[in-house]
Design an enzyme around this catalytic site. Structure first.
Site, PDB file in Angstrom:
ATOM      1  N   LYS A 112      26.916   0.289  -8.129  1.00  7.56           N
ATOM      2  CA  LYS A 112      27.469  -0.748  -7.310  1.00  7.56           C
ATOM      3  C   LYS A 112      26.013  -2.340  -6.900  1.00  7.56           C
ATOM      4  CE  LYS A 112      29.295   2.143  -3.298  1.00  7.56           C
ATOM      5  NZ  LYS A 112      29.368   2.857  -2.576  1.00  7.56           N
ATOM      6  N   LYS A 201      36.487   7.504 -14.292  1.00  9.06           N
ATOM      7  CA  LYS A 201      37.109   7.914 -13.057  1.00  9.06           C
ATOM      8  C   LYS A 201      37.174   7.180 -12.786  1.00  9.06           C
ATOM      9  CE  LYS A 201      33.563   7.541  -8.968  1.00  9.06           C
ATOM     10  NZ  LYS A 201      33.033   7.567  -7.911  1.00  9.06           N
ATOM     11  N   LYS A 204      38.197   3.506  -6.258  1.00 10.54           N
ATOM     12  CA  LYS A 204      38.752   2.442  -4.715  1.00 10.54           C
ATOM     13  C   LYS A 204      38.468   0.975  -5.145  1.00 10.54           C
ATOM     14  CE  LYS A 204      36.326   4.775  -1.457  1.00 10.54           C
ATOM     15  NZ  LYS A 204      36.327   5.643  -0.719  1.00 10.54           N
TER      16      LYS A 204
HETATM   17  P1  AMP Z   1      34.550   7.682  -3.063  1.00 11.47           P
HETATM   18  O1  AMP Z   1      35.713   7.311  -3.094  1.00 11.47           O
HETATM   19  O2  AMP Z   1      33.351   7.657  -3.543  1.00 11.47           O
HETATM   20  O3  AMP Z   1      34.018   6.783  -1.697  1.00 11.47           O
HETATM   21  O4  AMP Z   1      34.712   9.326  -2.623  1.00 11.47           O
HETATM   22  C1  AMP Z   1      35.203  10.365  -2.065  1.00 11.47           C
HETATM   23  C2  AMP Z   1      35.014  10.988  -2.081  1.00 11.47           C
HETATM   24  O5  AMP Z   1      35.989  11.163  -3.028  1.00 11.47           O
HETATM   25  C3  AMP Z   1      34.060  12.103  -3.148  1.00 11.47           C
HETATM   26  O6  AMP Z   1      33.691  12.620  -2.608  1.00 11.47           O
HETATM   27  C4  AMP Z   1      34.246  11.659  -4.501  1.00 11.47           C
HETATM   28  O7  AMP Z   1      33.185  12.298  -5.125  1.00 11.47           O
HETATM   29  C5  AMP Z   1      35.701  11.768  -4.597  1.00 11.47           C
HETATM   30  N1  AMP Z   1      35.673  11.136  -5.778  1.00 11.47           N
HETATM   31  C6  AMP Z   1      36.065  10.144  -5.664  1.00 11.47           C
HETATM   32  N2  AMP Z   1      36.882   9.428  -7.280  1.00 11.47           N
HETATM   33  C7  AMP Z   1      36.838  10.581  -7.510  1.00 11.47           C
HETATM   34  C8  AMP Z   1      37.598  10.992  -8.475  1.00 11.47           C
HETATM   35  N3  AMP Z   1      37.758  10.338  -9.486  1.00 11.47           N
HETATM   36  N4  AMP Z   1      38.034  12.096  -8.745  1.00 11.47           N
HETATM   37  C9  AMP Z   1      37.204  13.231  -8.258  1.00 11.47           C
HETATM   38  N5  AMP Z   1      36.978  13.249  -7.144  1.00 11.47           N
HETATM   39  C10 AMP Z   1      36.861  11.984  -6.506  1.00 11.47           C
END
Ligand code: AMP
Ligand code: TRP
Length: 333
Positions: A112, A201, A204
């Site tokens: 970040k 990964k 968003k």
């Molecule tokens: P974030 O998008 O980083 O705010 O993540 C929100 C939730 O979604 C968290 O529990 C992350 O671990 C999960 N998450 C985010 N991106 C992925 C991904 N590409 N694959 C699996 N889980 C994800």
């Protein structure tokens, strides 16, 4: 007594199928078995610049996604983080026992920092909120005597620092203050990778929309993105480590189409990428359509009502914990 789980998603960017498969889908199963609290972490969202109107919109949208996925407000509490001031108060106290070294080693911080500064992440220019973001997450978790935190693999470091700080506090101020939480990862949805780069990964905050399938994507968008998704060399549809792009696409197919990867392989014996991709698009669309219909049926007012009553459910827990902490550290009450 049921064990407690707590988890949250930030109202930022476009929630994608990785968020659903890695996190939210698992919560729906867990709510049957655990005392569950799910949070929309708006205070985490503002660690990156946000348009206020957009933030309000996204906050409601995340809650709609929780509800459309099957999170049941009768069975668990869904609330907005900033509705419970205790998160920020506990965070301040925890700041005083955390170390800057611990925070600077967080991989999410490094990622970040780079994103937010535009100069490769020079420390001087990183907003402080990005630096101590994990401490707010620690406070989220510890406020509610959380036993288990269901998250994707990328959050493991944050759960580790939660355990470290809880132990440190307990040692200093009383062993029974904080429950030491564990992470709770389900194997399959662990990590959905980017469609444009299977080594990173799905995210968003990705720069290109071809990285992810958003939960709000319509059929045409899904088809367009899947068509562009990178693939590996060779033409057979096989699930193996040395074909990371295909492995990721088969994972998505199998998770959203309720088949295991071997079954998916079998479906495409003698067929090539173009058949596979067009079927995959339909599997994704068939999943998204009813999901989006459910979201559209929910009015903003109704959702806000659910979030407010969720906050009232958890407020007594947060208050009680914070009072206990304040007493232990010597604040006058
Ligand atoms: P974030 O998008 O980083 O705010 O993540 C929100 C939730 O979604 C968290 O529990 C992350 O671990 C999960 N998450 C985010 N991106 C992925 C991904 N590409 N694959 C699996 N889980 C994800
Ligand atoms: N940091 C988490 C993420 O990026 C979101 C989050 C904030 C969270 N507070 C939490 C997750 C508490 C679990 C528990 O996904």
């Amino acid at each position: 007594m049921k064990k407690r789980i707590f988890s949250g998603v930030a109202p930022s960017g476009n929630l994608h199928i990785g968020n659903y498969l890695g996190a939210i889908k698992n919560w729906v199963k867990l709510q049957e078995e655990y005392d569950s609290i799910f949070c929309v972490v708006d205070m985490h969202a503002i660690t990156m610049p946000r348009d206020p109107e957009e933030l309000r919109k996204k906050t409601i949208e995340i809650a709609k996604i929780y509800l459309a996925a099957g999170i049941d407000p009768e069975k668990c509490a869904i609330f907005i983080q900033s509705h419970i001031a205790e998160h920020a108060e506990l965070m301040w106290i925890l700041n005083t026992i955390a170390k800057t070294g611990e925070l600077s080693r967080m991989t999410q911080f490094k990622d970040k920092a780079e994103l937010s500064t535009g100069d490769g992440g020079s420390f001087e220019n990183v907003p402080l909120g990005i630096f101590n973001y994990p401490i707010l997450m620690v406070a989220d978790i510890l406020l509610y005597n959380t036993d288990l935190v269901p998250v994707g693999e990328d959050q493991l470091q944050h759960i580790e620092i939660t355990r470290t700080l809880a132990n440190r506090f307990n040692k200093r101020f009383g062993e029974d203050t904080f429950v030491i939480p564990k992470s709770f990862i389900t194997r399959e949805g662990q990590r959905i990778m980017g469609l444009d780069n299977p080594m990173k990964k799905m995210s968003k905050s990705a720069k290109s929309e071809y990285n992810y399938i958003a939960l709000s994507d319509d059929a045409e968008t899904v088809r367009r993105k899947i068509k562009k998704a990178v693939t590996d060399s060779g033409s057979e549809i096989v699930y193996c480590e040395d074909k990371p792009a295909l492995k990721n696409l088969i994972n998505i197919y199998s998770l959203l189409g309720n088949k295991n990867p071997k079954e998916v392989e079998k479906l495409f014996i003698g067929k090539g990428y173009s058949d596979f991709k067009s079927d995959l698009s339909e599997v994704i669309i068939n999943f998204l359509k009813p999901f989006q219909e459910k979201m559209n049926e929910l009015s903003d007012e109704k959702v806000l009502g659910i979030l407010r009553s969720g906050a009232e459910k958890v407020r007594p827990l947060a208050r009680k914990k914070l009072i206990e902490v304040k007493k232990k550290i010597g604040f006058m009450l």
